[in-house]
Scaffold this active site. Sequence first.
Site, PDB file in Angstrom:
ATOM      1  N   ASP A  47      -0.915  -2.541  -9.193  1.00 43.98           N
ATOM      2  CA  ASP A  47      -1.711  -3.563 -10.092  1.00 43.98           C
ATOM      3  C   ASP A  47      -3.141  -3.427  -9.901  1.00 43.98           C
ATOM      4  O   ASP A  47      -3.749  -3.786  -8.912  1.00 43.98           O
ATOM      5  CB  ASP A  47      -1.213  -4.854 -10.270  1.00 43.98           C
ATOM      6  CG  ASP A  47      -1.723  -5.809 -11.376  1.00 43.98           C
ATOM      7  OD1 ASP A  47      -2.896  -5.240 -11.855  1.00 43.98           O
ATOM      8  OD2 ASP A  47      -1.203  -7.005 -11.368  1.00 43.98           O
ATOM      9  N   HIS A  48      -3.969  -2.802 -10.869  1.00 40.78           N
ATOM     10  CA  HIS A  48      -5.239  -2.501 -10.772  1.00 40.78           C
ATOM     11  C   HIS A  48      -6.140  -3.793 -10.842  1.00 40.78           C
ATOM     12  O   HIS A  48      -7.254  -3.627 -10.509  1.00 40.78           O
ATOM     13  CB  HIS A  48      -5.786  -1.495 -11.641  1.00 40.78           C
ATOM     14  CG  HIS A  48      -6.997  -0.468 -11.195  1.00 40.78           C
ATOM     15  ND1 HIS A  48      -7.634  -0.990  -9.999  1.00 40.78           N
ATOM     16  CD2 HIS A  48      -7.163   0.471 -11.476  1.00 40.78           C
ATOM     17  CE1 HIS A  48      -8.579   0.176  -9.928  1.00 40.78           C
ATOM     18  NE2 HIS A  48      -8.307   0.981 -10.703  1.00 40.78           N
ATOM     19  N   ARG A  49      -5.658  -4.852 -11.272  1.00 42.91           N
ATOM     20  CA  ARG A  49      -6.434  -6.150 -11.152  1.00 42.91           C
ATOM     21  C   ARG A  49      -6.467  -6.635  -9.958  1.00 42.91           C
ATOM     22  O   ARG A  49      -7.402  -7.293  -9.391  1.00 42.91           O
ATOM     23  CB  ARG A  49      -5.638  -7.226 -12.042  1.00 42.91           C
ATOM     24  CG  ARG A  49      -5.428  -7.045 -13.561  1.00 42.91           C
ATOM     25  CD  ARG A  49      -4.521  -7.931 -14.232  1.00 42.91           C
ATOM     26  NE  ARG A  49      -3.340  -7.942 -13.739  1.00 42.91           N
ATOM     27  CZ  ARG A  49      -2.243  -8.702 -13.961  1.00 42.91           C
ATOM     28  NH1 ARG A  49      -2.567  -9.875 -14.989  1.00 42.91           N
ATOM     29  NH2 ARG A  49      -1.001  -8.787 -13.608  1.00 42.91           N
ATOM     30  N   PRO A  97      -2.143  -3.784 -15.310  1.00 44.41           N
ATOM     31  CA  PRO A  97      -2.462  -2.472 -15.507  1.00 44.41           C
ATOM     32  C   PRO A  97      -2.252  -1.569 -14.417  1.00 44.41           C
ATOM     33  O   PRO A  97      -2.655  -1.737 -13.119  1.00 44.41           O
ATOM     34  CB  PRO A  97      -3.999  -2.703 -15.570  1.00 44.41           C
ATOM     35  CG  PRO A  97      -4.340  -3.709 -14.797  1.00 44.41           C
ATOM     36  CD  PRO A  97      -3.034  -4.609 -15.141  1.00 44.41           C
ATOM     37  N   VAL A 137      -1.915   2.055 -11.862  1.00 48.75           N
ATOM     38  CA  VAL A 137      -2.370   3.082 -11.710  1.00 48.75           C
ATOM     39  C   VAL A 137      -1.441   3.716 -10.565  1.00 48.75           C
ATOM     40  O   VAL A 137      -0.843   2.933  -9.613  1.00 48.75           O
ATOM     41  CB  VAL A 137      -3.744   2.673 -10.841  1.00 48.75           C
ATOM     42  CG1 VAL A 137      -4.118   4.101 -10.121  1.00 48.75           C
ATOM     43  CG2 VAL A 137      -4.775   2.229 -12.049  1.00 48.75           C
TER      44      VAL A 137
END
Length: 459
Positions: A429-431, A253, A255
């Site tokens: 990577d928003h994780r 994901p 951002v």
Amino acid sequence: MPDVGEGLTEAEILKWYVKPGDTVTDGQVVCEVETAKAAVELPIPFDGVVHEIRFPEGETVDVGTAIISVDTTPGAPDEVPATAGTPASAAPAEAAPEPPAEPAKRQAVLVGYGVSEASTVRRARKTGSAPDRPKGRPAAELNGHGASTANGFNAPAGERPLAKPPVRKLAKDLGIDLSAVVPSGPDGTVTREDVHAALALASSEPVMAVAPAAAVASPETVAEPGVRETRTPIKGVRKATAQAMVASAFTAPHVTEFVTFDITRTMKLVQELKLDPAFAGRKVSPLLLVAKALLVAIRRNPEVNATWDEAGQEIVRKEYVNLGIAAATPRGLIVPNIKDANAKTLPELATALGELVATAREGKTSPAQMQGGTVTITNVGVFGVDTGTPILNPGESAILAFGAVKDMPWVHKGKVKVRKVTTLALSFDHRVVDGELGSKVLADVAALLEQPKRLLTWA
């Protein structure tokens, strides 16, 4: 066609340096092939005379396909020649029984394998291994997943690689052959990170920038008379780019955050460093100081230099920084990386950056130079672009886009003046990287470039 780097499934033959009838010696380069991003020269591992060239220049060949045969005992009575262009993997599952063995007088062998002795015994096949060669085929040929280990390539394992179901699904979705992936997990288990590393070998930097026309031009591009369309085969650089973009965009994901700031002092420092004896013979550019600023920001925020391990359900933080630099080359945009960039002084970083870019533009970047990156910089500003939303390289958690530096009205010391202004964009990577961490990294890079003396006080 040997697997010259983990994750490869095919390569294009760029140039043959030999032709049938030429004498070759052990170690001599016989052809140049283009993997997903790098031009690689293939050597012959024995002496002999070229018997057959099986594919012409410009042909894309699958790994495991016979591409050249060599007569290692010229002058002896001929064997029945192998069919030109027939891949080793195309051998029938069950060949007719072979006649009683006679001493082999002539053997035509292929790149990657040495001469094998004639035998009347058919070897038992392991599950998943390449079938025995049919009667009349050269005694040793290139098949399976690579050439002999003596030639520096991976030998066929013959066994099912160890990997968890999610990793197997990921490899299948990305078109990665698990048997060609170098495992790093316990007991030789292939991890999700290993699969991404294999894909990254063939990946290019998917940025908001256009490669030179030569990067997308192809001798196979077809424009039919009277038809207002041009069709270009999807292979090589373009194919690798597409795979990397899809894998990254639909796995991590993304951002993206932006910051616009006054970079005037850094631009002045660049001019001063060009006159510094410590940088004699080295190229000094704004990108050099952007790279240094990012390295300092990573040291202050080490959690950003990490990757997501889906199979192990772990976040893996790297204690080293292999800094990727997107480079425009005649074959397209590629992302080689500077190993252990965090341990280099500024002059050493300048040398490494110059060598990396020069090698990339010459098309001589090796697969190893594109493996193992941890974070990337893409300089879209050289195209006059203000900024973009760059897509992560598979296996990385952050990528910084450096936009164009422009003269703009800016409030400086309470007055509106013309200053050098630029915009940075950080995708993450928003994780792995939450908004706070991503913001801190981006703010640190901007602060360092706005006041470059902080490179000394913060380092």
